[in-house]
Design a protein around this motif. Structure first.
Motif, PDB file in Angstrom:
ATOM      1  N   GLU A   1       0.845  -1.199   0.000  1.00 30.81           N
ATOM      2  CA  GLU A   1       0.000   0.000   0.000  1.00 30.81           C
ATOM      3  C   GLU A   1       0.874   1.241   0.000  1.00 30.81           C
ATOM      4  OE1 GLU A   1      -3.827  -1.298   2.599  1.00 30.81           O
ATOM      5  OE2 GLU A   1      -1.973  -0.980   3.726  1.00 30.81           O
ATOM      6  N   ASP A   2       0.344   2.302  -0.539  1.00 25.71           N
ATOM      7  CA  ASP A   2       1.005   3.609  -0.580  1.00 25.71           C
ATOM      8  C   ASP A   2       0.029   4.545   0.117  1.00 25.71           C
ATOM      9  OD1 ASP A   2       2.207   6.001  -1.312  1.00 25.71           O
ATOM     10  OD2 ASP A   2       2.809   5.243  -3.286  1.00 25.71           O
ATOM     11  N   ILE A   3       0.304   4.834   1.389  1.00 29.31           N
ATOM     12  CA  ILE A   3      -0.692   5.548   2.195  1.00 29.31           C
ATOM     13  C   ILE A   3      -0.327   7.018   2.348  1.00 29.31           C
ATOM     14  CG2 ILE A   3      -1.908   5.637   4.415  1.00 29.31           C
ATOM     15  CD1 ILE A   3      -1.704   2.678   4.625  1.00 29.31           C
ATOM     16  N   ALA A   4      -1.195   7.885   1.851  1.00 29.01           N
ATOM     17  CA  ALA A   4      -1.013   9.333   1.998  1.00 29.01           C
ATOM     18  C   ALA A   4      -1.646   9.766   3.316  1.00 29.01           C
ATOM     19  CB  ALA A   4      -1.658  10.060   0.832  1.00 29.01           C
ATOM     20  N   ASP A   5      -1.004  10.677   3.988  1.00 23.93           N
ATOM     21  CA  ASP A   5      -1.445  11.053   5.324  1.00 23.93           C
ATOM     22  C   ASP A   5      -2.342  12.288   5.301  1.00 23.93           C
ATOM     23  OD1 ASP A   5      -0.820   9.302   7.272  1.00 23.93           O
ATOM     24  OD2 ASP A   5       0.687  10.565   8.254  1.00 23.93           O
ATOM     25  N   GLY A   6      -3.585  12.094   5.606  1.00 24.34           N
ATOM     26  CA  GLY A   6      -4.482  13.220   5.783  1.00 24.34           C
ATOM     27  C   GLY A   6      -5.196  13.643   4.506  1.00 24.34           C
ATOM     28  N   LEU A   7      -6.392  14.192   4.680  1.00 21.59           N
ATOM     29  CA  LEU A   7      -7.208  14.597   3.530  1.00 21.59           C
ATOM     30  C   LEU A   7      -6.532  15.660   2.671  1.00 21.59           C
ATOM     31  CD1 LEU A   7     -10.880  14.731   4.859  1.00 21.59           C
ATOM     32  CD2 LEU A   7     -10.032  13.404   2.913  1.00 21.59           C
ATOM     33  N   ASN A   8      -5.675  16.493   3.304  1.00 23.82           N
ATOM     34  CA  ASN A   8      -4.975  17.511   2.508  1.00 23.82           C
ATOM     35  C   ASN A   8      -4.139  16.876   1.409  1.00 23.82           C
ATOM     36  OD1 ASN A   8      -5.995  19.702   3.901  1.00 23.82           O
ATOM     37  ND2 ASN A   8      -4.367  19.634   5.455  1.00 23.82           N
ATOM     38  N   ALA A   9      -3.666  15.661   1.660  1.00 21.41           N
ATOM     39  CA  ALA A   9      -2.828  14.961   0.679  1.00 21.41           C
ATOM     40  C   ALA A   9      -3.677  14.180  -0.327  1.00 21.41           C
ATOM     41  CB  ALA A   9      -1.869  14.021   1.399  1.00 21.41           C
ATOM     42  N   GLY A  10      -4.993  14.213  -0.150  1.00 20.26           N
ATOM     43  CA  GLY A  10      -5.884  13.397  -0.974  1.00 20.26           C
ATOM     44  C   GLY A  10      -5.841  13.717  -2.465  1.00 20.26           C
ATOM     45  N   PRO A  11      -6.033  14.998  -2.849  1.00 19.13           N
ATOM     46  CA  PRO A  11      -6.047  15.303  -4.293  1.00 19.13           C
ATOM     47  C   PRO A  11      -4.773  14.852  -5.004  1.00 19.13           C
ATOM     48  CG  PRO A  11      -7.003  17.114  -3.056  1.00 19.13           C
ATOM     49  CD  PRO A  11      -6.443  16.157  -2.027  1.00 19.13           C
ATOM     50  N   ALA A  12      -3.613  15.106  -4.393  1.00 20.10           N
ATOM     51  CA  ALA A  12      -2.352  14.705  -5.036  1.00 20.10           C
ATOM     52  C   ALA A  12      -2.281  13.182  -5.160  1.00 20.10           C
ATOM     53  CB  ALA A  12      -1.160  15.233  -4.239  1.00 20.10           C
ATOM     54  N   ALA A  13      -2.741  12.490  -4.131  1.00 18.49           N
ATOM     55  CA  ALA A  13      -2.726  11.025  -4.168  1.00 18.49           C
ATOM     56  C   ALA A  13      -3.628  10.511  -5.287  1.00 18.49           C
ATOM     57  CB  ALA A  13      -3.175  10.464  -2.811  1.00 18.49           C
ATOM     58  N   LEU A  14      -4.797  11.115  -5.392  1.00 18.90           N
ATOM     59  CA  LEU A  14      -5.763  10.661  -6.403  1.00 18.90           C
ATOM     60  C   LEU A  14      -5.248  10.909  -7.828  1.00 18.90           C
ATOM     61  CD1 LEU A  14      -8.524   9.537  -7.185  1.00 18.90           C
ATOM     62  CD2 LEU A  14      -9.514  11.805  -6.785  1.00 18.90           C
ATOM     63  N   VAL A  15      -4.797  12.114  -8.099  1.00 19.38           N
ATOM     64  CA  VAL A  15      -4.355  12.399  -9.472  1.00 19.38           C
ATOM     65  C   VAL A  15      -3.039  11.692  -9.771  1.00 19.38           C
ATOM     66  CG1 VAL A  15      -5.578  14.614  -9.455  1.00 19.38           C
ATOM     67  CG2 VAL A  15      -3.111  14.568  -9.022  1.00 19.38           C
ATOM     68  N   GLY A  16      -2.286  11.355  -8.736  1.00 16.17           N
ATOM     69  CA  GLY A  16      -1.031  10.626  -8.924  1.00 16.17           C
ATOM     70  C   GLY A  16      -1.210   9.266  -9.565  1.00 16.17           C
ATOM     71  N   LEU A  17      -2.408   8.694  -9.419  1.00 13.43           N
ATOM     72  CA  LEU A  17      -2.695   7.391 -10.048  1.00 13.43           C
ATOM     73  C   LEU A  17      -2.425   7.436 -11.546  1.00 13.43           C
ATOM     74  CD1 LEU A  17      -6.218   6.336  -8.676  1.00 13.43           C
ATOM     75  CD2 LEU A  17      -4.000   5.382  -7.998  1.00 13.43           C
ATOM     76  N   PHE A  18      -2.722   8.602 -12.143  1.00  8.20           N
ATOM     77  CA  PHE A  18      -2.718   8.676 -13.605  1.00  8.20           C
ATOM     78  C   PHE A  18      -1.336   8.974 -14.181  1.00  8.20           C
ATOM     79  CE2 PHE A  18      -6.933   9.419 -11.972  1.00  8.20           C
ATOM     80  CZ  PHE A  18      -7.617   8.394 -12.608  1.00  8.20           C
ATOM     81  N   SER A  19      -0.392   9.270 -13.289  1.00  2.70           N
ATOM     82  CA  SER A  19       0.999   9.351 -13.733  1.00  2.70           C
ATOM     83  C   SER A  19       1.806   8.193 -13.133  1.00  2.70           C
ATOM     84  CB  SER A  19       1.608  10.702 -13.324  1.00  2.70           C
ATOM     85  OG  SER A  19       1.537  10.861 -11.921  1.00  2.70           O
ATOM     86  N   GLY A  20       1.121   7.310 -12.423  1.00  9.10           N
ATOM     87  CA  GLY A  20       1.812   6.146 -11.841  1.00  9.10           C
ATOM     88  C   GLY A  20       2.711   6.520 -10.671  1.00  9.10           C
ATOM     89  N   ARG A  21       2.390   7.608  -9.982  1.00  2.96           N
ATOM     90  CA  ARG A  21       3.200   8.055  -8.855  1.00  2.96           C
ATOM     91  C   ARG A  21       3.185   7.054  -7.709  1.00  2.96           C
ATOM     92  NH1 ARG A  21       2.312  13.185  -4.822  1.00  2.96           N
ATOM     93  NH2 ARG A  21       1.036  11.592  -3.810  1.00  2.96           N
ATOM     94  N   ASN A  22       2.028   6.444  -7.515  1.00  2.19           N
ATOM     95  CA  ASN A  22       1.865   5.496  -6.397  1.00  2.19           C
ATOM     96  C   ASN A  22       2.645   4.207  -6.645  1.00  2.19           C
ATOM     97  OD1 ASN A  22      -0.150   5.231  -8.563  1.00  2.19           O
ATOM     98  ND2 ASN A  22      -0.824   3.419  -7.428  1.00  2.19           N
ATOM     99  N   VAL A  23       3.126   3.629  -5.564  1.00  2.00           N
ATOM    100  CA  VAL A  23       3.749   2.305  -5.630  1.00  2.00           C
ATOM    101  C   VAL A  23       2.856   1.385  -4.810  1.00  2.00           C
ATOM    102  CG1 VAL A  23       5.770   0.904  -5.111  1.00  2.00           C
ATOM    103  CG2 VAL A  23       6.059   3.277  -5.871  1.00  2.00           C
ATOM    104  N   GLY A  24       2.084   0.575  -5.494  1.00  2.00           N
ATOM    105  CA  GLY A  24       1.099  -0.261  -4.813  1.00  2.00           C
ATOM    106  C   GLY A  24      -0.224   0.475  -4.672  1.00  2.00           C
ATOM    107  N   LYS A  25      -1.084  -0.077  -3.864  1.00  2.00           N
ATOM    108  CA  LYS A  25      -2.428   0.462  -3.674  1.00  2.00           C
ATOM    109  C   LYS A  25      -2.399   1.833  -3.010  1.00  2.00           C
ATOM    110  CE  LYS A  25      -6.685   1.129  -2.764  1.00  2.00           C
ATOM    111  NZ  LYS A  25      -7.565   1.563  -3.865  1.00  2.00           N
TER     112      LYS A  25
END
Lengths: 348, 348
Positions: B313-337
């Motif tokens: 899992e790739d866990i972002a901390d806090g709702l403030n980090a939510g938008p970046a985490a969500l849009v990061g999916l589309f550039s493959g920023r996340n490593v894992g879920k």
């Protein structure tokens, strides 16, 4: 030594790019000794009676390797395809002189066939013999299992068939009507549309060449979506259909005749609908169903005899007319199943 | 009257065209009365703990209607998606204060959920709670039924998974290995490739961004063809895969993340191979399998407990980090879920 006779043959001049033309073939008269060659192990010598013109034959005209259970044609050699033939001599213990068979044979008057295990012996002669190139042959098997097995149809579902008056399409539409489906077909001329509505009992039909917007046409005939699409054409039509499928719809992919002559196939853009509508798109080939041929005959023969299933054939007379009949498939010249009668029909 | 508390929320500014950006969202702090409104019939008031970032959420950002079982987002309003939450108050007789649930909830600290019949009560707490956004939630159900039901896999078959280190892909690959398949995955960075090979036990993996010719890459890893393709990306990769499928191969279409942000999707050209190789291409969605969730849990929980199934899992901390985490999916920023922990993780 058997009798030496002339053997008219249809020859492919060279591999084909783009639309095949009549001039890609020539008809020559060679000779054949009416006796199985010594080298033949289990072969049969046959007199070809009817030859079948089928869209898949375009695939055999490519130079590039295409994975297909029938080998590509060889430039300078006789072409081959499905046909009906009479056995003149047999070394296969299951076949004897005088038997009628259907299967892959040469586009010529006489052929030696070695792969006799792939021939079907014709047992029922109360129907036209040419039917074994169509409704009771490869296209029939394709339509029957493609519809019943691949489409998993249910009564009341809406079914769309493209190239609907062709060898396979006309049967799929009738099978669907017999099951109680709502059926619409597309074809490329007004007489074909009339045939679909008046002869084959389709609920409706449209001329795709007269529709500036295929998506709009499909929405007109299928306001609630298409449950089953029997795909014969590919390209733009497939794209339009993908945008009009119902949830859990099924697409049986039988062929894509609109694409065979293009150097670059058309791109299909609406594939995301496969996820959104949970569509199953299944390619299939008759070869996977031939072991169930007797089941097919048991179902279809009674329907033919009872007059519940029609079949329209377009029979070209003589091998000389063969090349034009074959290439005519790709411009939609044929009305119904295109057959070539090897000899003049009156002689059979 | 309940206590009035602040409620941080992630808001969609406007419908999105092209790639979503962090600035397409804003985080605002509103307030909420910690009591179910009188109008709520069977609702629950929940405290959201983890929120799930999933590619399908891009579909909810379109202005145009898209057929999908989850409604599109509303500009100016809080966005929603799968999450894990604690029940604070309940009018649903099956849920009570203190229960943990997973299902669709708001991207905010506190939500009122009316469609409680769509929530799953979390019964097993010996695994990380965040797992119910991933391996034990929607992506897990998707991977499990997508692989076992849609792909119809057999031991020894060759399996290709794209977006293979993602929330779903990492599980599909591991399920396939557990069954005794040969498994290759593709991903977009070297660390992900290492993860696939060293953590998840894929037989091999490649970085698609470093392959100038995807067809050649697939031929290298699958010289005998691909029996099963688990499709997460679409576009060019799907086209290359279609040219490398085995006869009777299966393509489970889970998603096409490479296409969601394109105004004009890429055309797919190799569809004729669906016929030639008799390929079954089946779209599916988790929604059709939720009624089998207990069957899924019975199979997967023991594998997790026995250490036979990993989950990154790739866990972002806090709702403030939510938008970046969500849009990061589309550039493959996340490593894992990709998960968002609503509060700082230490507080849960």
């Amino acid at each position: 030594m058997g009798e030496e006779v002339s053997n008219k043959q249809v020859i492919l001049r060279d591999f084909v790019t783009g639309f095949p033309k009549e001039s890609d073939f020539h008809v020559r008269t060679s000779s054949i000794c009416l006796k199985l060659p010594q080298s033949s192990k289990n072969g049969v010598l046959v007199n070809n009676l009817f030859l079948s013109c089928d869209p898949y034959m375009r695939i055999l005209m490519f130079q590039a390797y295409v994975p297909f259970p029938i080998d590509s044609f060889t430039p300078g050699s006789v072409i081959y395809g499905y046909g009906v033939a009479r056995v003149l001599e047999s070394r296969d213990p299951n076949l004897k002189e005088g038997d009628l068979v259907w299967g892959v044979t040469g586009w010529e008057e006489y052929s030696v066939i070695e792969e006799t295990q792939k021939l079907f012996k014709i047992e029922h002669l109360d129907v036209p013999l040419s039917y074994y190139t169509g409704i009771l042959g490869m296209p029939g098997v394709t339509a029957y299992f493609g519809f019943y097995d691949v489409c998993c149809p249910k009564k009341g579902e809406s079914v769309f068939v493209s190239a609907a008056s062709g060898a396979v399409g006309q049967l799929v539409g009738q099978f669907a009507k017999l099951l109680g489906c709502y059926v619409v077909g597309s074809a490329g001329t007004q007489p074909k549309i009339e045939l679909l509505k008046n002869k084959f009992g389709f609920d409706d039909a449209f001329n795709y060449k007269e529709e500036p917007n295929l998506d709009a046409a499909l929405k007109r005939y299928f306001p609630k979506g298409i449950d089953i699409y029997f795909e014969n054409v590919g390209g733009k039509m497939l794209d339009a259909v993908l945008g009009n499928m119902s949830i859990h719809g099924r697409i049986a992919v039988c062929g894509m005749i609109s694409q065979y002559n293009l150097e670059n196939t058309e791109g299909v853009h609406n594939l995301m609908n496969i996820v959104l509508q949970r569509i199953r798109m299944q390619g299939f080939e008759c070869f996977d169903y031939y072991h169930r041929y007797s089941e097919f005959l048991d179902a279809v023969l009674p329907l033919i005899r009872a007059g519940k299933l029609s079949y329209v054939e377009d029979i070209a007379d003589g091998l000389n007319a063969g090349p034009a009949a074959l290439v005519g498939l790709f411009s939609g010249r044929n009305v119904g199943k295109q057959v070539v009668a090897v000899a003049a029909q009156s002689c059979i």
